[in-house]
Design a protein around this motif. Structure first.
Motif, PDB file in Angstrom:
ATOM      1  N   GLY A 216     174.534  77.158  86.872  1.00  0.00           N
ATOM      2  CA  GLY A 216     174.087  75.630  86.844  1.00  0.00           C
ATOM      3  C   GLY A 216     175.174  74.496  86.682  1.00  0.00           C
ATOM      4  N   HIS A 217     176.441  74.819  86.873  1.00  0.00           N
ATOM      5  CA  HIS A 217     177.485  73.997  86.791  1.00  0.00           C
ATOM      6  C   HIS A 217     178.367  74.124  87.710  1.00  0.00           C
ATOM      7  CE1 HIS A 217     176.357  72.331  82.844  1.00  0.00           C
ATOM      8  NE2 HIS A 217     175.957  73.504  82.693  1.00  0.00           N
ATOM      9  N   LEU A 218     179.121  73.193  88.466  1.00  0.00           N
ATOM     10  CA  LEU A 218     180.169  73.250  89.379  1.00  0.00           C
ATOM     11  C   LEU A 218     181.244  72.438  88.677  1.00  0.00           C
ATOM     12  CD1 LEU A 218     178.661  72.251  92.891  1.00  0.00           C
ATOM     13  CD2 LEU A 218     179.969  74.461  92.195  1.00  0.00           C
ATOM     14  N   GLU A 219     182.609  72.988  89.063  1.00  0.00           N
ATOM     15  CA  GLU A 219     183.843  72.350  88.645  1.00  0.00           C
ATOM     16  C   GLU A 219     184.271  71.720  89.962  1.00  0.00           C
ATOM     17  OE1 GLU A 219     185.187  74.849  84.713  1.00  0.00           O
ATOM     18  OE2 GLU A 219     186.126  75.305  86.871  1.00  0.00           O
ATOM     19  N   VAL A 220     184.739  70.608  90.086  1.00  0.00           N
ATOM     20  CA  VAL A 220     185.247  69.860  91.173  1.00  0.00           C
ATOM     21  C   VAL A 220     186.436  69.093  90.944  1.00  0.00           C
ATOM     22  CG1 VAL A 220     184.910  68.098  93.162  1.00  0.00           C
ATOM     23  CG2 VAL A 220     182.916  69.571  92.406  1.00  0.00           C
ATOM     24  N   VAL A 221     187.595  69.643  91.769  1.00  0.00           N
ATOM     25  CA  VAL A 221     188.958  68.548  91.650  1.00  0.00           C
ATOM     26  C   VAL A 221     189.067  67.955  93.023  1.00  0.00           C
ATOM     27  CG1 VAL A 221     191.476  68.776  91.400  1.00  0.00           C
ATOM     28  CG2 VAL A 221     189.834  70.344  90.018  1.00  0.00           C
ATOM     29  N   ASN A 222     189.119  66.534  92.826  1.00  0.00           N
ATOM     30  CA  ASN A 222     189.340  66.141  94.221  1.00  0.00           C
ATOM     31  C   ASN A 222     190.916  65.323  94.400  1.00  0.00           C
ATOM     32  OD1 ASN A 222     189.254  64.002  96.423  1.00  0.00           O
ATOM     33  ND2 ASN A 222     187.266  63.666  96.103  1.00  0.00           N
ATOM     34  N   CYS A 223     191.427  65.805  95.165  1.00  0.00           N
ATOM     35  CA  CYS A 223     192.878  65.592  95.420  1.00  0.00           C
ATOM     36  C   CYS A 223     193.054  64.303  96.777  1.00  0.00           C
ATOM     37  CB  CYS A 223     193.756  66.716  95.536  1.00  0.00           C
ATOM     38  SG  CYS A 223     193.674  67.647  94.196  1.00  0.00           S
ATOM     39  N   GLY A 224     192.554  63.239  96.488  1.00  0.00           N
ATOM     40  CA  GLY A 224     192.796  62.289  97.428  1.00  0.00           C
ATOM     41  C   GLY A 224     191.658  62.603  98.776  1.00  0.00           C
ATOM     42  N   HIS A 225     190.893  63.104  98.606  1.00  0.00           N
ATOM     43  CA  HIS A 225     189.859  63.465  99.922  1.00  0.00           C
ATOM     44  C   HIS A 225     188.651  62.825  99.771  1.00  0.00           C
ATOM     45  CE1 HIS A 225     189.345  66.463 102.965  1.00  0.00           C
ATOM     46  NE2 HIS A 225     188.104  66.659 102.647  1.00  0.00           N
ATOM     47  N   ALA A 226     187.805  62.950 100.920  1.00  0.00           N
ATOM     48  CA  ALA A 226     186.511  62.225 100.862  1.00  0.00           C
ATOM     49  C   ALA A 226     185.556  62.739 100.015  1.00  0.00           C
ATOM     50  CB  ALA A 226     185.966  62.312 102.148  1.00  0.00           C
ATOM     51  N   PRO A 227     184.993  61.753  99.254  1.00  0.00           N
ATOM     52  CA  PRO A 227     183.824  62.386  98.146  1.00  0.00           C
ATOM     53  C   PRO A 227     183.070  63.462  98.846  1.00  0.00           C
ATOM     54  CG  PRO A 227     183.345  60.221  98.848  1.00  0.00           C
ATOM     55  CD  PRO A 227     184.454  60.399  99.428  1.00  0.00           C
ATOM     56  N   PRO A 228     182.600  64.437  98.313  1.00  0.00           N
ATOM     57  CA  PRO A 228     181.664  65.461  98.685  1.00  0.00           C
ATOM     58  C   PRO A 228     180.087  64.917  98.624  1.00  0.00           C
ATOM     59  CG  PRO A 228     182.920  66.667  97.145  1.00  0.00           C
ATOM     60  CD  PRO A 228     183.271  65.269  96.962  1.00  0.00           C
ATOM     61  N   LEU A 229     179.181  65.508  99.235  1.00  0.00           N
ATOM     62  CA  LEU A 229     178.021  64.839  99.259  1.00  0.00           C
ATOM     63  C   LEU A 229     176.941  65.752  98.310  1.00  0.00           C
ATOM     64  CD1 LEU A 229     177.317  63.451 102.849  1.00  0.00           C
ATOM     65  CD2 LEU A 229     178.169  62.195 100.699  1.00  0.00           C
ATOM     66  N   LEU A 230     176.370  65.584  97.161  1.00  0.00           N
ATOM     67  CA  LEU A 230     175.424  66.347  96.693  1.00  0.00           C
ATOM     68  C   LEU A 230     174.286  66.030  97.078  1.00  0.00           C
ATOM     69  CD1 LEU A 230     175.076  68.295  94.257  1.00  0.00           C
ATOM     70  CD2 LEU A 230     174.871  66.276  92.613  1.00  0.00           C
TER      71      LEU A 230
END
Length: 351
Positions: A216-230
């Protein structure tokens, strides 16, 4: 043998019989055969053209010198065409070998992602801007680990072999660290340290690293990238903007900012789309960018492969058939309990 050169010879013979002196045009047969046949095919067409030229010259009663000149020209054109055909065949074999090596490198670098990993359905679409190379600076990977399913999608600054080498470095470190490190930030840290040792001052990699440590949980680390789509189970598409923006991988020492985890609820039926800027920066003839979120909303389904196929086809139609930058799409969908295929029990060997 391709029939087109023979058809050309037949047309020339017909025109010569009907009226006029068309014998010199017989040289078009072996010349055309060089583009469609091997050396043997060219030789066969050349001999056929020479035979037809001799017969037509004899039947028409042409002066002795004219058929001889035509035959000499035909032999010369046939020899030159045969050489051109041999060189073309050699280049085609070299290109085929290069393609084979590139395809092998792609499979080693971007390993195929299974359709089902743990509780997820997965689909990937990748297009390299260098169509003959089939590999580029975009990267992706998804691995099951003792700490849950982990994945990365990234984009290396630059093009060509240096970008491929950097992508290989990132993926190698990620696959090892994702399995060893219980903390997702530690995975990102190991990639950062490796890049700091191996990249130039102006090189970097933008990336999104994600993990599914518990249900039920995602962990996300964004390093200067385009935002994911949920994408929710209802079909709503939302960009996951970074709550704590971090610099691209390889630039942490210059920016002085450390990445932080972002936690997302991820229920049954939800989907997460990770992509590179080759998708969102693709332009049509009017210089309009491809609207990825709208395209996903139009084509979203319970089958990630079908969704990405439709989006990819629409993307190619938007740019007129060929992308001018590497583009990667990875779509993850949480399956329902009924959709998950239980593992088959192992059969014990009979004594």
């Amino acid at each position: 043998m391709c029939v087109l050169p023979v058809v050309v010879l037949a047309v020339v013979v017909f025109l010569d019989i009907v009226g006029g002196s068309w014998l010199p045009l017989l040289a078009a047969g072996p010349a055309l055969a060089a583009a469609t046949n091997g050396p043997r095919g060219v030789l066969g067409v050349g001999l056929l053209a020479a035979t037809l030229g001799a017969l037509l010259g004899h039947v028409s009663g042409a002066p002795t010198g004219e058929p001889a000149a035509v035959l000499t020209a035909l032999l010369a054109v046939t020899a030159a065409s045969g050489l051109a055909s041999a060189l073309r065949g050699r280049r085609e074999r070299v290109l085929a070998a290069v393609r084979s090596v590139a395809e092998t490198a792609q499979h080693a670098l971007l390993q195929p992602v299974p359709e089902t990993v743990g509780p997820f359905q997965v689909a990937v679409r990748y297009s390299a801007a260098a169509a003959e190379a089939r590999i580029g600076g975009d990267l992706y990977a998804l691995v099951p680990t003792p700490h849950g399913v982990r994945l990365i999608v990234g984009d290396v600054r630059g093009k060509g072999l240096p970008a491929v080498e950097t992508a290989a470095l990132v993926l190698g470190v990620f696959r090892e660290a994702a399995y060893d490190e219980p903390d997702l930030l530690a995975v990102v840290g190991r990639i950062e340290r490796s890049l700091a040792r191996n990249l130039g001052a102006d090189d970097f990699v933008t990336a999104v690293v994600a993990g599914y440590p518990r249900s039920g949980h995602l962990e996300v680390v964004n390093c200067g990238h385009a935002p994911p789509l949920l994408i929710s189970a209802r079909g709503d598409v939302t960009a996951v903007e970074a709550t704590h923006p971090a610099p691209p991988l390889g630039l942490r020492s210059l920016a002085g900012q450390a990445p932080r985890l972002q936690h997302l609820p991820f229920a049954v039926g939800d989907q997460l789309l990770l992509y590179t800027d080759g998708v969102t920066e693709a332009r049509d003839h009017a210089r309009e960018f491809y609207p990825l979120a709208a395209g996903v909303a139009r084509h979203v389904s319970d089958d990630p492969a079908r969704t990405l196929s439709a989006v990819h086809e629409e993307l190619l139609a938007h740019v007129g058939g060929r992308l001018h930058d590497d583009a990667a799409l990875l779509l993850l969908r949480k399956q329902t309990a009924d959709e998950q295929v239980p593992a088959l029990p192992r059969m014990e060997a009979a004594l």
